[in-house]
Write a protein that holds these residues in place. Sequence first.
Motif, PDB file in Angstrom:
ATOM      1  N   THR A 176       0.860  -1.207   0.000  1.00  0.00           N
ATOM      2  CA  THR A 176       0.000   0.000   0.000  1.00  0.00           C
ATOM      3  C   THR A 176       0.879   1.234   0.000  1.00  0.00           C
ATOM      4  O   THR A 176       1.782   1.356   0.838  1.00  0.00           O
TER       5      THR A 176
ATOM      6  N   SER B 178      -8.660   5.470   6.741  1.00  0.00           N
ATOM      7  CA  SER B 178      -8.882   4.172   7.408  1.00  0.00           C
ATOM      8  C   SER B 178      -8.124   3.062   6.670  1.00  0.00           C
ATOM      9  O   SER B 178      -7.533   2.183   7.285  1.00  0.00           O
ATOM     10  N   ALA B 179      -8.070   3.132   5.341  1.00  0.00           N
ATOM     11  CA  ALA B 179      -7.287   2.134   4.592  1.00  0.00           C
ATOM     12  C   ALA B 179      -5.802   2.278   4.925  1.00  0.00           C
ATOM     13  O   ALA B 179      -5.080   1.277   5.063  1.00  0.00           O
TER      14      ALA B 179
ATOM     15  N   SER C 237      -4.509   3.403   7.735  1.00  0.00           N
ATOM     16  CA  SER C 237      -4.291   2.918   9.096  1.00  0.00           C
ATOM     17  C   SER C 237      -4.301   1.384   9.120  1.00  0.00           C
ATOM     18  O   SER C 237      -3.452   0.746   9.743  1.00  0.00           O
ATOM     19  N   GLU C 238      -5.196   0.806   8.353  1.00  0.00           N
ATOM     20  CA  GLU C 238      -5.283  -0.670   8.277  1.00  0.00           C
ATOM     21  C   GLU C 238      -3.971  -1.230   7.710  1.00  0.00           C
ATOM     22  O   GLU C 238      -3.393  -2.175   8.240  1.00  0.00           O
TER      23      GLU C 238
ATOM     24  N   ARG D 215      -1.193  -1.047  10.232  1.00  0.00           N
ATOM     25  CA  ARG D 215      -1.328  -2.048  11.305  1.00  0.00           C
ATOM     26  C   ARG D 215      -1.021  -3.460  10.818  1.00  0.00           C
ATOM     27  O   ARG D 215      -0.672  -4.335  11.598  1.00  0.00           O
ATOM     28  N   ALA D 216      -1.123  -3.696   9.502  1.00  0.00           N
ATOM     29  CA  ALA D 216      -0.958  -5.065   8.981  1.00  0.00           C
ATOM     30  C   ALA D 216       0.425  -5.305   8.392  1.00  0.00           C
ATOM     31  O   ALA D 216       0.799  -6.452   8.143  1.00  0.00           O
TER      32      ALA D 216
ATOM     33  N   GLU E  94       1.787   3.453  14.456  1.00  0.00           N
ATOM     34  CA  GLU E  94       0.802   2.355  14.443  1.00  0.00           C
ATOM     35  C   GLU E  94       1.480   1.089  13.925  1.00  0.00           C
ATOM     36  O   GLU E  94       1.266  -0.006  14.436  1.00  0.00           O
TER      37      GLU E  94
ATOM     38  N   ASN F  10       2.569  -2.719  15.940  1.00  0.00           N
ATOM     39  CA  ASN F  10       2.222  -4.073  15.468  1.00  0.00           C
ATOM     40  C   ASN F  10       3.463  -4.823  15.014  1.00  0.00           C
ATOM     41  O   ASN F  10       3.366  -5.708  14.178  1.00  0.00           O
TER      42      ASN F  10
END
Length: 248
Positions: free
Chosen positions: A97, A171-172, A174-175, A178-179, A201, A205
């Motif tokens: 991303t 939000s994408a 942030s996702e 986190r991943a 963030e 993780n």
Amino acid sequence: MEVPVPLAETLRNARSVAVLTGSGVSAESGVPTFRDAQTGLWERYDPMDLATPEAFERDPKLVWEWYEWRRKLVGEAKPNPAHEALAEIEKRIPDFTLITQNVDGLHREAGSRNVRELHGNIRRTICSKEGIVVMPENFVEGTPPRCPKCGSFLRPDVVWFGEALPAAEISAASEAARACEIFISAGTSSVVYPAASLPYEAMENGASVIEVNPDETPLTARADFVLSGNAGDAIPEMARAAFPGMGL
Ligand code: OAD
């Protein structure tokens, strides 16, 4: 620029990577970074006073003309080796991303596909009232031009200070932060939130954080790897070190 072997290996074996870029990545394409001194006609204005809803309310003509000047700059700009290397890395990582604060559209022009534009895109124009995109051929003459549907002033489709970021984009982003296993922060002063919170963030993780910047930022001390140099050199070097066959 020496790319540490562990960095190259980590990137080569990564399944998921998230990248946050700032204006430093477009600097070598000739697009002024946000906090650099304004050049030419605009040196007497502080961009922080122009990129706001209040400024547009107060003097829509001035704000529109400032963005026309920036749009012209961007229109003449071409992707540089940093943009190209990021597009090549994306092809070799299963889950990639690219999150950008830049509004110049150069990542997509370089071939990046999964791009999240947190601060909008200066090449797009919207109605200041309805928010719908209006194509130049439908502008109603004026400075600023007006919306053909409701007659309100048109404005650039960029986030101004004090405005909310596009919800789907943040939000994408942030996702993805986190991943990811690796988070690369390139060409950003890491001072504007919520974008600047993304590397933290990622850290929470367990991701490895890489910073690419010739200068120090608040993130530098926390990063696992720091490539202190220009993005146009450092990112292609990193890509070649991780993927030796890459023809960059
Ligand atoms: P800044 O101008 O704040 O920071 C640019 C960063 O790029 C600095 O840390 C420079 O050291 C670095 N830099 C300069 N040349 C570089 C190069 N060739 N390679 C790599 N890094 C280089 O720009 P941003 O961090 O992008 O928001 O600013 C973030 C946001 O603040 C912008 O999106 C804008 C602004 O307010 C909005 O307009 C909402």
